[in-house]
Design an enzyme around this catalytic site. Structure first.
Site, short mmCIF file in Angstrom:
data_model
loop_
_atom_site.label_atom_id
_atom_site.label_comp_id
_atom_site.label_asym_id
_atom_site.label_seq_id
_atom_site.Cartn_x
_atom_site.Cartn_y
_atom_site.Cartn_z
N HIS A 199 0.81 -1.22 0.00
CA HIS A 199 0.00 0.00 0.00
C HIS A 199 0.85 1.27 0.00
O HIS A 199 0.36 2.34 -0.31
CB HIS A 199 -1.04 -0.01 1.12
CG HIS A 199 -0.47 0.13 2.49
ND1 HIS A 199 -0.13 -0.94 3.25
CD2 HIS A 199 -0.18 1.23 3.21
CE1 HIS A 199 0.35 -0.51 4.39
NE2 HIS A 199 0.34 0.80 4.40
N HIS A 261 7.67 -2.36 2.09
CA HIS A 261 7.37 -0.94 1.86
C HIS A 261 8.61 -0.10 1.61
O HIS A 261 8.70 0.64 0.64
CB HIS A 261 6.64 -0.35 3.06
CG HIS A 261 5.41 -1.10 3.44
ND1 HIS A 261 4.54 -1.60 2.51
CD2 HIS A 261 4.90 -1.43 4.65
CE1 HIS A 261 3.54 -2.21 3.14
NE2 HIS A 261 3.75 -2.13 4.43
N1 LIG Z 1 -5.28 -4.74 9.63
C1 LIG Z 1 -4.42 -4.02 8.96
O1 LIG Z 1 -4.31 -2.82 9.16
C2 LIG Z 1 -3.54 -4.66 7.90
C3 LIG Z 1 -2.63 -3.86 7.24
C4 LIG Z 1 -1.88 -4.41 6.22
C5 LIG Z 1 -2.04 -5.73 5.88
N2 LIG Z 1 -2.91 -6.51 6.54
C6 LIG Z 1 -3.04 -7.91 6.11
O2 LIG Z 1 -4.36 -8.11 5.68
C7 LIG Z 1 -4.81 -9.40 6.04
C8 LIG Z 1 -6.06 -9.29 6.86
O3 LIG Z 1 -5.79 -8.54 8.02
P1 LIG Z 1 -6.85 -8.32 9.17
O4 LIG Z 1 -6.23 -7.41 10.14
O5 LIG Z 1 -8.16 -7.95 8.60
O6 LIG Z 1 -6.95 -9.77 9.81
P2 LIG Z 1 -8.05 -10.28 10.80
O7 LIG Z 1 -8.69 -9.16 11.53
O8 LIG Z 1 -7.45 -11.39 11.54
O9 LIG Z 1 -9.16 -10.84 9.80
C9 LIG Z 1 -9.07 -12.03 9.14
C10 LIG Z 1 -10.49 -12.59 9.06
O10 LIG Z 1 -10.42 -13.83 8.39
C11 LIG Z 1 -11.46 -14.68 8.87
N3 LIG Z 1 -10.96 -16.05 8.94
C12 LIG Z 1 -10.02 -16.53 9.76
N4 LIG Z 1 -9.86 -17.85 9.55
C13 LIG Z 1 -10.73 -18.20 8.58
C14 LIG Z 1 -11.06 -19.42 7.94
N5 LIG Z 1 -10.46 -20.56 8.27
N6 LIG Z 1 -12.00 -19.40 6.99
C15 LIG Z 1 -12.63 -18.24 6.66
N7 LIG Z 1 -12.37 -17.08 7.23
C16 LIG Z 1 -11.44 -17.05 8.20
C17 LIG Z 1 -11.79 -14.20 10.27
O11 LIG Z 1 -13.18 -14.02 10.40
P3 LIG Z 1 -14.06 -15.21 11.05
O12 LIG Z 1 -13.58 -15.35 12.44
O13 LIG Z 1 -15.46 -14.74 10.92
O14 LIG Z 1 -13.79 -16.39 10.23
C18 LIG Z 1 -11.07 -12.86 10.42
O15 LIG Z 1 -11.94 -11.83 10.77
C19 LIG Z 1 -3.65 -10.03 6.77
O16 LIG Z 1 -2.96 -10.80 5.87
C20 LIG Z 1 -2.78 -8.88 7.21
O17 LIG Z 1 -1.44 -9.25 7.24
C21 LIG Z 1 -3.66 -5.99 7.54
#
Ligand SMILES: NC(=O)c1ccc[n+]([C@@H]2O[C@H](COP(=O)([O-])OP(=O)(O)OC[C@H]3O[C@@H](n4cnc5c(N)ncnc54)[C@H](OP(=O)(O)O)[C@@H]3O)[C@@H](O)[C@H]2O)c1
Lengths: 509, 329
Positions: A199, A261
């Protein structure tokens, strides 16, 4: 002849995004609520999305479409930046939001997704186009690609329709896993349809570096080893891991910030001018630069890279926890919450110019910038200046206040020849009253339009891992005296020593 | 006291200094000076100051400038001027952004003097945009020294009663450079901006479609509308050989800012497109191969049109091509 191009007028109206369904894996997560939905809503606000636009969110939690919409609305209202929330527009937008509960690890989800995609296509006229967004745990990325492949969702019967996949960071946790992930993705999608997100490349100011360098004739002649003494790239955060300790413990600053980044930023600052401004050429130049970075030998790592970890501190009467005391972090964690590296580019333009890159958490402030330190005047006529106070410096500020500053010496008013460093500032926000789109808006729209310029390519990702891997290898076998810097300071003293070896000092940004 | 550029700029400097002092008191949440161009507006004495002021300050947020409004007052025999600083608080920010504002009052007989004053008031090294809002194009001769340093000249023929002379005037301004060369300025006509929505809609609908071979355009009001004239010219320049039938469909001319184009129809092998805007209001019906869908064309005001023009960098080839082939009946 199709009327397509002759009717476009890029000066006056943007090419509309084609109709499409964005399928978000991990739609119940933090990134979706915080970044993706606000960006999509904002694109709708700007009328950049086609009427046939839809989102299918999926994760395990069972929700109805209505519950998903309500959750997304709350996210947008909370996290929308720089613009007001328009309830009427939301109502129109949310009609295109759907939800499908399912587990990524099973096969059922992908077959249900196929049926759902077909239903949404019929209802919203999405033309069969789909953009799969991997916003879930990185360990699932390969699994999702495989699942999509098994269900045949990576392609459609209609030759005019497209299927693309966006992969969130981190792209692998080392060189081998990045290669492995590339191989898994390539087993299902062709490279042109894989969009690896970084990003930082979507940030307006990072894009502005190209405009600044290649749109003006003033700076480029100075942009080389003859005039540039060294370059410092800083990405500092004042916060700690903020509840993401478990994730961060495995990543660390070198992986989380520098490998992706900051090395992309370095490539943007140092790359050769592309012959034309198109995706392939710009990415070729970035990749070429990344491949020209000298790979450290194991015995050079100690003098060219520094790892740090913050300890507890008492700031303004408040006690801040050390990293090892954070929730989800092991009491003996060896994670680098601070990393600094010295890199050299082996090409004619940059040979011998050190590029210092540092990133850390719990530093004194939140700031990301790039400082190009030019050589001093060959003769010091005005000995009374304040040496070491960073004149001859061009600073590209990425956040928080985006802009460009030039620091130079000026005569202090009054008699005598006393010099003082002064700053000439260009401030992005005030020269353009317009709001800048967020990085996610830019990147999502580009992926819908099929423009990969600001996405990283397989060779770029592998080249940057190749630079970082020897450091990770040495560090994994080293014992560090962690914690080695207090929260609220500019990192461990070894980092200062690393620069001092070449007679340099870290700026205070 | 006769208007004098040095005095006016000094006045502005003093105002900035005052604002700068407030900034210290305010712990750094004061004002920022912003400027991306000099915008000269030729307005009539009768132009409502509230309306014009509101419009220009809304514009300033996107295009910060030193704005100089020249009001033509036929009976005045002295040039008078005053300065102010206009500030606004961008959404979600704590710092005000301010731009400079100079208002000049003069009779047409003093335009020579005004030209000299303007030369002293433009911001160095930044583009000069000259917006001829109301002054009759014929009066521009006296302002030629100012025109010659403009990077853009913007006119508006949308409400012109006589399209033949409006088009002549626009063409001559577009060609009228020193020694018969292309002018240094780029000419823009806000009437061209009025068809952007139509062009965008057609570009979207005709994407991947074959080129049409015939068409028709209908407008409200007896005389031809300039936007209709430009739309016809654009279609003929992008689809060489296309035949377009032009006619009024309603003798009643709607008020200012209500769209006058009512129907655009394009046909040919494999193309059947009709856009209808029955009342000139925001709702437009698109009928493609018999399938009907709705579009919304927001109402266009001067500020929107001007912002569109100011947002354009570089020459506008499509407008120039259209201007070449434009016809008035
Ligand atoms: N958050 C940030 O600011 C940020 C920034 C840069 C990059 N990222 C990247 O973006 C990605 C997502 O980040 P995030 O912060 O949104 O992660 P997160 O909050 O952990 O969200 C991931 C979601 O995936 C779902 N999940 C987990 N296991 C699953 C399964 N077996 N089957 C289906 N769904 C499943 C979960 O929802 P359920 O519990 O409902 O399944 C969970 O809410 C990651 O790779 C992270 O490295 C995040």
């Amino acid at each position: 002849m199709a009327a397509t191009q002759v009717l476009d007028d890029p000066l006056r109206f943007d090419r509309p995004a084609p109709p499409a369904t964005v399928v978000i894996f991990g739609a119940n997560g933090d990134l979706t609520q915080r970044k993706l939905m606000p960006a999509l809503y904002r694109l709708a606000f700007e009328r950049r999305l086609a009427p046939g636009f839809a989102v299918i969110g999926t994760s395990r939690t069972v929700m109805s479409d209505a519950e998903f919409r309500a959750k997304m609305r709350a996210g947008v209202e909370k996290y929308l930046e720089d613009s007001p929330f328009d309830a009427a527009l939301w109502e129109e937008f949310e009609r295109g939001l759907y939800y499908l509960a399912g587990d990524i690890s099973g096969d059922a989800l992908y077959h249900e997704l196929g049926a759902k995609l077909a239903a949404v296509e019929a209802e919203r006229h999405t033309g069969g186009n789909a953009l799969f967004y991997l916003s879930t745990q990185p360990s699932y990325y390969a699994r999702v690609a495989e699942g999509l492949g098994t269900a045949g969702l990576q392609r459609t019967e209609d030759p005019a329709a497209w299927r693309r996949i966006i992969v969130e960071k981190p792209f692998g946790h080392d060189q081998a896993s990045a290669r492995q992930l590339n191989a898994s993705l390539h087993g299902v999608f062709e490279e042109p349809n894989i969009y690896r997100i970084d990003h930082y490349l979507g940030k307006e100011t990072v894009q502005n570096i190209l405009a600044f360098r290649f749109g003006n004739g003033i700076f480029e002649p100075l942009w080389n080893r003859r005039y540039v003494n060294h370059v410092q790239i800083t990405a500092a955060e004042n916060i700690g891991v903020e509840g993401r300790g478990g994730y961060y413990q495995e990543a660390g600053a070198l992986r989380d910030m520098i490998q992706n980044h900051l090395m992309q930023v370095m490539a943007t600052i140092a790359m050769e001018p592309p012959a034309v401004f198109d995706a392939a050429t710009v990415r070729d130049e970035r990749a070429k630069l990344l491949r020209s970075i000298r790979i450290l030998k194991p015995d050079e790592v100690a003098t060219h890279a520094v790892a740090g970890q913050y300890g507890p501190a008492q700031i303004g009467g408040e006690r801040l926890a050390g990293f090892r005391e954070e929730k989800g972090v092991a009491p003996d964690a060896r994670t680098d919450t601070y990393a600094a590296v010295t890199l050299f580019i082996e090409n004619w333009r940059w040979a011998g110019v050190p590029f210092y890159i540092r990133s850390g958490k719990r530093l004194p402030k939140r700031v990301t910038d790039i400082a190009i330190q030019f050589n001093t005047a060959p003769l010091s006529l005005f000995a009374d200046g304040e040496p070491g106070k960073w004149p001859n410096l061009l600073v590209v500020r990425i956040q928080p206040e985006e802009g460009i500053s030039l620091r130079f010496f000026s005569k202090r008013p009054g008699s005598g020849m006393t010099l003082r460093p002064v700053t000439m500032d260009f401030n992005y926000g005030t020269s353009f009253g317009e709001r800048s789109p967020s990085a996610y808006e830019t990147l999502l729209l580009d992926a819908l339009l099929g423009d990969p310029t600001l996405y990283t390519r397989q060779d770029m990702v592998e080249a940057s891992w190749a630079v970082v891997q020897p450091i990770l290898d040495v560090w994994s076998g080293s014992r560090f005296e962690f914690p080695n810097y207090a929260s609220g300071t500019w990192g461990p003293k070894e980092s200062e020593e690393m620069l001092a070896r070449r007679g340099h000092v870290w700026r205070i940004p | 006291m006769p208007a004098d550029a040095a005095r006016l700029l000094h006045e502005l400097d003093e105002t900035w200094r005052g604002l700068g002092k407030d900034q210290d008191k305010d712990l750094g949440t004061g004002v920022l000076r912003a400027c991306a161009m000099t915008l000269i507006v030729a307005a009539a004495e009768a132009d409502d100051p509230q309306e014009l002021g509101g419009m220009l300050s809304s514009l300033m947020q996107q295009h910060p400038s030193r704005t100089i409004v020249v009001r033509t007052c036929p009976h005045r025999d002295e040039v008078e001027a005053r300065t102010t600083v206009q500030c606004w608080m961008p959404f979600g920010r704590r710092q005000q952004i301010c731009g400079e504002w100079i208002e000049i009052y003069a009779g047409t007989a003093q335009f020579g003097e005004v030209a000299l004053l303007l030369l002293g008031l433009t911001v160095p090294d930044l583009p000069v945009v000259f917006w001829v809002r109301h002054t009759a194009l014929g009066h521009l001769d006296a302002l030629r020294p100012v025109l010659s340093m403009a990077t853009r000249v913007i006119v508006d023929t949308s409400e012109a009663d006589d399209q033949v002379s409006a088009l002549d005037a626009v063409r001559s301004l577009a060609q009228d450079g020193p020694d018969g060369h292309e002018p240094v300025w780029r000419l823009a006509d806000l009437a061209w901006g009025r068809i952007t929505r139509w062009r965008k809609a057609l570009a979207g609908i005709l994407r991947n479609a074959p080129a049409p071979s015939r068409g028709s355009i209908r407008w409200a009001g007896e005389k031809m509308s300039m936007p209709a004239c430009y739309l016809d010219a654009w279609l003929r320049s992008v689809f060489p050989g296309i035949e377009i039938d032009l006619a009024s469909s309603d003798p009643v001319r709607p008020p200012v800012n209500v769209g006058r184009i009512r129907v655009v129809q394009l046909n040919g092998a494999g193309v059947d497109v009709r856009l209808e805007r029955p009342t000139g209001g925001p709702n437009v019906v698109a009928i493609t191969d018999g399938l009907q869908s709705g579009l919304v064309f927001p109402r266009l005001d001067e500020a929107t049109l001007l912002a569109e023009e100011l947002g354009i960098a570089g020459p506008d080839h499509l407008f120039r091509e259209a201007l070449k082939v434009a016809r008035t009946g």
